[in-house]
Design a protein around this motif. Structure first.
Motif, PDB file in Angstrom:
ATOM      1  N   GLN A   1       1.655   7.828  11.258  1.00 23.38           N
ATOM      2  CA  GLN A   1       0.754   6.878  10.607  1.00 23.38           C
ATOM      3  C   GLN A   1      -0.618   7.069  11.251  1.00 23.38           C
ATOM      4  OE1 GLN A   1       3.506   3.829  11.900  1.00 23.38           O
ATOM      5  NE2 GLN A   1       3.455   2.921   9.875  1.00 23.38           N
TER       6      GLN A   1
ATOM      7  N   CYS B   1       3.472   0.481   6.139  1.00 23.40           N
ATOM      8  CA  CYS B   1       2.160  -0.150   6.249  1.00 23.40           C
ATOM      9  C   CYS B   1       2.165  -1.636   6.565  1.00 23.40           C
ATOM     10  CB  CYS B   1       1.375   0.076   4.957  1.00 23.40           C
ATOM     11  SG  CYS B   1       2.005  -0.825   3.535  1.00 23.40           S
TER      12      CYS B   1
ATOM     13  N   LYS C   1      -5.406  -0.273  13.696  1.00 24.42           N
ATOM     14  CA  LYS C   1      -6.110  -0.596  12.444  1.00 24.42           C
ATOM     15  C   LYS C   1      -7.077  -1.755  12.683  1.00 24.42           C
ATOM     16  CE  LYS C   1      -3.997  -0.723   8.157  1.00 24.42           C
ATOM     17  NZ  LYS C   1      -2.884  -1.159   7.273  1.00 24.42           N
TER      18      LYS C   1
ATOM     19  N   TRP D   1      -6.579   4.740   5.869  1.00 27.08           N
ATOM     20  CA  TRP D   1      -5.357   5.037   6.633  1.00 27.08           C
ATOM     21  C   TRP D   1      -4.450   5.934   5.803  1.00 27.08           C
ATOM     22  CZ3 TRP D   1      -0.185   3.799   5.786  1.00 27.08           C
ATOM     23  CH2 TRP D   1       0.067   2.883   4.754  1.00 27.08           C
TER      24      TRP D   1
ATOM     25  N   TRP E   1      -0.419   8.316   5.844  1.00 21.96           N
ATOM     26  CA  TRP E   1       0.871   8.523   6.500  1.00 21.96           C
ATOM     27  C   TRP E   1       1.476   9.831   6.065  1.00 21.96           C
ATOM     28  CZ3 TRP E   1       0.533   5.650   2.050  1.00 21.96           C
ATOM     29  CH2 TRP E   1       1.466   5.888   1.053  1.00 21.96           C
TER      30      TRP E   1
ATOM     31  N   THR F   1       1.971  -4.138   4.647  1.00 22.64           N
ATOM     32  CA  THR F   1       1.082  -4.961   3.819  1.00 22.64           C
ATOM     33  C   THR F   1       1.879  -5.755   2.773  1.00 22.64           C
ATOM     34  OG1 THR F   1       0.607  -3.203   2.241  1.00 22.64           O
ATOM     35  CG2 THR F   1      -0.893  -3.401   4.112  1.00 22.64           C
TER      36      THR F   1
ATOM     37  N   ASP G   1       0.799  -1.236   0.000  1.00 22.45           N
ATOM     38  CA  ASP G   1       0.000   0.000   0.000  1.00 22.45           C
ATOM     39  C   ASP G   1       0.828   1.281   0.000  1.00 22.45           C
ATOM     40  OD1 ASP G   1      -2.524  -1.024  -0.096  1.00 22.45           O
ATOM     41  OD2 ASP G   1      -2.944  -0.839   2.046  1.00 22.45           O
ATOM     42  N   CYS G   2       1.910   1.300   0.774  1.00 23.75           N
ATOM     43  CA  CYS G   2       2.620   2.579   0.945  1.00 23.75           C
ATOM     44  C   CYS G   2       3.684   2.793  -0.111  1.00 23.75           C
ATOM     45  CB  CYS G   2       3.199   2.704   2.355  1.00 23.75           C
ATOM     46  SG  CYS G   2       4.683   1.733   2.660  1.00 23.75           S
TER      47      CYS G   2
END
Lengths: 106, 406
Positions: B333, A46, B382, B322, B324, A48, A39-40
């Motif tokens: 974050q 993140c 989360k 979400w 950042w 993920t 995701d990031c």
């Protein structure tokens, strides 16, 4: 160039050629491997792109940084060999690397 | 190959996901991706961070390399603008007059910076920051020792301030509200960022509105404030939010309300048209209301639902928002959305340290967490937010309890 084997939680296996200098995460994203989200975009934000490195390869993939460790401690099912795919850079040394993907990325 | 065409408008984060996802979902017809910029879809968050600093180049920002689009047989038309859409005849007209037929259409048009209409805003040295071209212009004006003024104390403004300051510029941030990040965070977090920037040598001027710009030989030299102060400036960056790119959709008669209105399957009011990313106004099932998000994970996840819809399948978009922000060595974050909270809990020392978390609760449930250099709190939050569990505020605040045991 290295051939990386990504094994999804379902058992589905992808053998992918990944260019040197790319990350394990990018290699998976480029090939639409579903078990890795990234995701990031690879800035270690993140978690993920959680992968579990095959025991035989741990010495070659190295150990996680502090930020990475903290993220890994909080993934749903952390293991001894857990890493973030965005922090492992592919090189010839990793040719043949096997990583397993978790049931879910969160 | 089936005689069907899906046209994707906008070479964005959403498009970079939607196009290959279409293939994964079984789309066998043509896919044409049309983008105004000359670049394949790229990661935008580094623009105000590592791309501005020069640590990353364009190639390394691409979400997927060109080979991936070739592999999935996605025709990419860059440097091309869509002029209009005719829904009755199912055609898209390009700015060069070319007319393309579509079976399905996807809006991934994103958002653009909100513009100001102030005297002198056309002077050289005044920029917005949304794309590669913007940052390339800005980079040519980054000179150590020179002065930069940032208009707007939101995330873009603060990230840019941090980066320019790190490159040796003398930076002032001008914010209209009484505190930075006022729209999105608790006062404690705003106070932290004010302190962080002060410690790093950036000055922040709040409750200050800009009334215009003055220059010399066509180049900006001063930013004029309502209180009469004149801030010297060699470079000005305006970051006061974005507006969704809805004009094409609106002109085509789609339902638009602060974004293109879509359902939980990313479907617009036309059954052959979907939309994904910053441009959509969509229902959020976790927070039970409709909203528009400016976020990469939103674009990516919503694009997957959009791709499924285009293939006649249903995949509910139900992801936790979400975000950042990286400034200096500080990682923020954010899990969830804080709007509507009735309680704020702080974990750690927000007054002197650079590591703490702010939790936002509503009726005893966690709805949002702002985590400063606290990745574990972020990860656990989360999950707790998505699960809608009640939490004990005292445990959240107790540093003796690890996040996993919240």
């Amino acid at each position: 160039m290295a051939t990386i084997t990504y094994i999804e939680h379902s058992g589905e296996t992808h053998k992918i050629h990944v260019e040197n200098g790319k990350t394990l995460m990018q290699g998976a994203v480029d090939n639409l491997i579903e078990g890795i989200l990234g995701d990031c975009g690879g800035c270690c934000n993140c978690a993920t792109c959680h992968v579990m490195v095959d025991d035989a390869w741990v010495s070659k993939t190295g150990s996680p940084s502090e930020q990475e460790s903290e993220l890994l401690d909080a993934v749903p099912e952390p293991t001894e060999t857990s890493r973030l795919g965005c922090q492992i850079i592919v090189s010839d040394d990793l040719d043949g690397l096997i990583v397993r993907l978790p049931e879910e990325q969160f | 190959m089936e005689d069907k065409t899906c046209i994707i408008i906008g070479a964005s984060h959403a498009a970079a996901q939607l196009a290959p996802s279409l293939r994964q979902q079984g789309w066998q017809g043509k896919i044409i991706l049309i983008g105004e910029e000359p670049h394949l879809p790229y990661h935008r968050p580094p623009l105000s961070k590592t791309f501005l600093s020069g640590e990353q180049d364009v190639e390394s920002m691409l979400i997927r390399p060109a080979a991936v689009y070739e592999k999935f047989d996605i025709e990419v038309r860059l440097g091309m603008r869509v002029e209009s859409i005719d829904r009755a005849n199912k055609t898209v007209t390009l700015v060069n007059g070319e007319c393309l037929e579509y079976s399905k259409l996807a809006f991934c048009t994103g958002a653009r910076p909100r513009q100001v209409d102030l005297p002198g805003v056309d002077l050289k040295g005044i920029y917005y920051l949304r794309n590669i071209a913007d940052v390339e212009r800005i980079k040519s004006r980054v000179i150590a020792g020179n002065r930069a003024v940032i208009v707007g104390g939101g995330y873009i403004g603060l990230e840019t301030a941090a980066m320019l300051s790190s490159q040796g510029m003398k930076v002032t941030v001008v914010e209209m509200a009484p505190r930075v990040l006022a729209r999105v965070t608790a006062p404690e977090l705003s106070a932290f960022y004010r302190r962080l920037h002060r410690e790093e040598g950036v000055s922040i001027k709040t409750m200050a509105s800009v009334t215009g710009f003055q220059g010399r030989e066509g180049h900006v030299k001063q930013v004029l404030c309502a209180d009469g102060e004149e801030l010297p400036a060699d470079l000005v960056i305006i970051g006061i939010g974005v507006v969704p790119n809805v004009e094409l959709a609106e002109a085509a008669g789609l339902v638009v309300d602060n974004g293109i209105v879509v359902d939980q399957f990313a479907q617009t009011s036309d059954p052959d048209i979907v939309a994904a990313g910053d441009v959509t106004h969509h229902p959020n099932l976790i927070y039970s209301h409709s909203l528009r998000l400016e976020s990469v994970p939103n674009a990516t996840e919503q694009a997957k639902s959009a791709a499924a819809s285009l293939c006649g399948k249903t995949l509910v978009y139900n992801a936790l928002p979400w975000f950042w922000s990286d400034q200096y060595k500080v990682k923020l974050q954010i899990a969830g959305l804080s709007q509507g909270h009735d309680q704020v809990v702080i974990r750690g020392d927000h007054k002197t340290s650079r590591s703490f978390a702010v939790f936002y609760l509503r009726e005893g449930k966690l709805i949002c967490a702002d985590c400063i250099n606290r990745p574990q709190e972020f990860m656990i939050s989360k999950r707790l937010i998505a699960q809608g569990q009640s939490v004990d505020p005292q445990r959240l605040a107790d540093e003796a309890i690890v996040p996993r045991d919240f």
